[in-house]
Scaffold this motif. Structure first.
Motif, PDB file in Angstrom:
ATOM      1  N   GLN A  92       2.883  13.314  -6.066  1.00 25.33           N
ATOM      2  CA  GLN A  92       3.986  13.275  -5.106  1.00 25.33           C
ATOM      3  C   GLN A  92       3.541  12.758  -3.743  1.00 25.33           C
ATOM      4  O   GLN A  92       4.174  11.867  -3.168  1.00 25.33           O
ATOM      5  N   ALA A  93       2.448  13.309  -3.213  1.00 17.85           N
ATOM      6  CA  ALA A  93       2.006  12.919  -1.869  1.00 17.85           C
ATOM      7  C   ALA A  93       1.639  11.442  -1.816  1.00 17.85           C
ATOM      8  O   ALA A  93       2.039  10.711  -0.908  1.00 17.85           O
ATOM      9  N   ALA A  94       0.877  10.989  -2.813  1.00 20.85           N
ATOM     10  CA  ALA A  94       0.476   9.580  -2.838  1.00 20.85           C
ATOM     11  C   ALA A  94       1.684   8.685  -3.074  1.00 20.85           C
ATOM     12  O   ALA A  94       1.794   7.605  -2.490  1.00 20.85           O
ATOM     13  N   GLY A  95       2.599   9.124  -3.930  1.00 25.16           N
ATOM     14  CA  GLY A  95       3.786   8.326  -4.202  1.00 25.16           C
ATOM     15  C   GLY A  95       4.643   8.140  -2.966  1.00 25.16           C
ATOM     16  O   GLY A  95       5.150   7.035  -2.705  1.00 25.16           O
ATOM     17  N   ASP A  96       4.785   9.212  -2.181  1.00 23.12           N
ATOM     18  CA  ASP A  96       5.569   9.112  -0.942  1.00 23.12           C
ATOM     19  C   ASP A  96       4.887   8.171   0.052  1.00 23.12           C
ATOM     20  O   ASP A  96       5.555   7.382   0.728  1.00 23.12           O
ATOM     21  N   ARG A  97       3.561   8.274   0.139  1.00 19.18           N
ATOM     22  CA  ARG A  97       2.822   7.416   1.062  1.00 19.18           C
ATOM     23  C   ARG A  97       2.926   5.950   0.643  1.00 19.18           C
ATOM     24  O   ARG A  97       3.066   5.055   1.485  1.00 19.18           O
ATOM     25  N   LEU A  98       2.864   5.725  -0.659  1.00 22.24           N
ATOM     26  CA  LEU A  98       2.972   4.362  -1.165  1.00 22.24           C
ATOM     27  C   LEU A  98       4.368   3.794  -0.926  1.00 22.24           C
ATOM     28  O   LEU A  98       4.512   2.621  -0.570  1.00 22.24           O
ATOM     29  N   THR A  99       5.391   4.623  -1.095  1.00 27.20           N
ATOM     30  CA  THR A  99       6.761   4.163  -0.837  1.00 27.20           C
ATOM     31  C   THR A  99       6.928   3.743   0.623  1.00 27.20           C
ATOM     32  O   THR A  99       7.540   2.715   0.924  1.00 27.20           O
ATOM     33  N   GLU A 100       6.355   4.527   1.504  1.00 24.76           N
ATOM     34  CA  GLU A 100       6.420   4.193   2.934  1.00 24.76           C
ATOM     35  C   GLU A 100       5.680   2.895   3.228  1.00 24.76           C
ATOM     36  O   GLU A 100       6.159   2.049   3.991  1.00 24.76           O
ATOM     37  N   LEU A 101       4.518   2.718   2.599  1.00 25.98           N
ATOM     38  CA  LEU A 101       3.726   1.507   2.796  1.00 25.98           C
ATOM     39  C   LEU A 101       4.470   0.276   2.280  1.00 25.98           C
ATOM     40  O   LEU A 101       4.513  -0.767   2.939  1.00 25.98           O
ATOM     41  N   LEU A 167      -4.556   4.741   0.635  1.00 25.42           N
ATOM     42  CA  LEU A 167      -3.212   4.419   1.128  1.00 25.42           C
ATOM     43  C   LEU A 167      -3.100   4.677   2.624  1.00 25.42           C
ATOM     44  O   LEU A 167      -2.393   3.953   3.334  1.00 25.42           O
ATOM     45  N   ASP A 168      -3.794   5.702   3.120  1.00 26.53           N
ATOM     46  CA  ASP A 168      -3.800   5.959   4.564  1.00 26.53           C
ATOM     47  C   ASP A 168      -4.432   4.781   5.308  1.00 26.53           C
ATOM     48  O   ASP A 168      -3.950   4.372   6.377  1.00 26.53           O
ATOM     49  N   LEU A 169      -5.522   4.238   4.744  1.00 25.56           N
ATOM     50  CA  LEU A 169      -6.185   3.099   5.385  1.00 25.56           C
ATOM     51  C   LEU A 169      -5.285   1.861   5.380  1.00 25.56           C
ATOM     52  O   LEU A 169      -5.211   1.134   6.376  1.00 25.56           O
ATOM     53  N   LEU A 170      -4.611   1.635   4.271  1.00 21.97           N
ATOM     54  CA  LEU A 170      -3.691   0.493   4.205  1.00 21.97           C
ATOM     55  C   LEU A 170      -2.509   0.699   5.143  1.00 21.97           C
ATOM     56  O   LEU A 170      -2.017  -0.261   5.754  1.00 21.97           O
ATOM     57  N   HIS A 171      -2.059   1.931   5.260  1.00 27.22           N
ATOM     58  CA  HIS A 171      -0.949   2.225   6.166  1.00 27.22           C
ATOM     59  C   HIS A 171      -1.363   1.963   7.613  1.00 27.22           C
ATOM     60  O   HIS A 171      -0.599   1.376   8.394  1.00 27.22           O
TER      61      HIS A 171
END
Length: 203
Positions: A92-101, A167-171
């Motif tokens: 869930q956490a990674a999926g939400d971060r990826l959606t935002e990215l 994903l945090d780094l890409l964001h």
């Protein structure tokens, strides 16, 4: 035969031939005045060769690449990436971060004035292209592979945590990119303000 004629025509119209011919004519002038003596053919040929050597080389214009066409291809690849991600199961956490990215990339690639700002900066286009075509797919794919192995040999840092860090780094990279583009637009606005102020002072 037509190719040989075309090459001959291009040579006759070339800068080297024109410069050599001009110098050769000067040599003929020397010969007519008697300054070249009996060696006038050598003088004419030498002057022609010298003129051809000092003439600037012919310049072939580069092909007219259309940067907007590159964005069209990138948008198509972004669509493929979305299709791929739709079939992948993520925490869930990674999926939400990826959606935002992905929202960042979609906003940048959406046809309109934002895309025009993006395409004016080749480095930014390269960064988005690299993220869409390599970084995001690699993050998700390596997560799925590593997660499978982690189930067999538990221990160490979890694949979920690694994915979240990636994903945090890409964001963060996407935020820096948009900040740079925003700063470029702010600089453009400031330049126009300065121009109007200077124009007002002159009038």
């Amino acid at each position: 035969m037509a190719t040989s004629s075309g090459k001959l025509l291009r040579f006759l119209e070339s800068k080297k031939n024109l410069a050599g011919s001009a110098c050769g004519v000067a040599g003929v002038g020397l010969a007519l005045t008697g300054a070249a003596g009996a060696w006038w053919p050598v003088v004419v040929a030498g002057l022609y060769g010298a003129g051809a050597l000092i003439a600037p080389p012919e310049r072939t214009a580069p092909p007219p690449f259309d940067p907007n066409a590159e964005l069209d291809v990138l948008r198509a690849d972004f669509g493929l990436l979305r299709e791929y991600l739709a079939g992948v199961e993520l925490p869930q956490a990674a999926g939400d971060r990826l959606t935002e990215l992905m929202g960042f990339y979609e906003a940048l690639l959406d046809p309109g004035w934002v895309a025009e700002v993006l395409v004016a900066d080749p480095e930014s286009v390269h960064a988005v292209s690299r993220a869409v075509r390599r970084d995001v797919p690699e993050c998700v794919d390596t997560f799925n592979r590593t997660r499978w192995w982690a189930r067999l040999t538990p221990g160490g840092e979890s694949p979920e945590r690694q994915l979240e860090r990636q994903l945090d780094l890409l964001h963060a990279e996407a935020e820096r990119l948009t900040a740079d583009l925003r700063e470029a637009e702010a600089g453009r606005q400031q330049s126009h303000t300065t121009y109007l102020e200077e124009r007002g002072q002159r009038s």
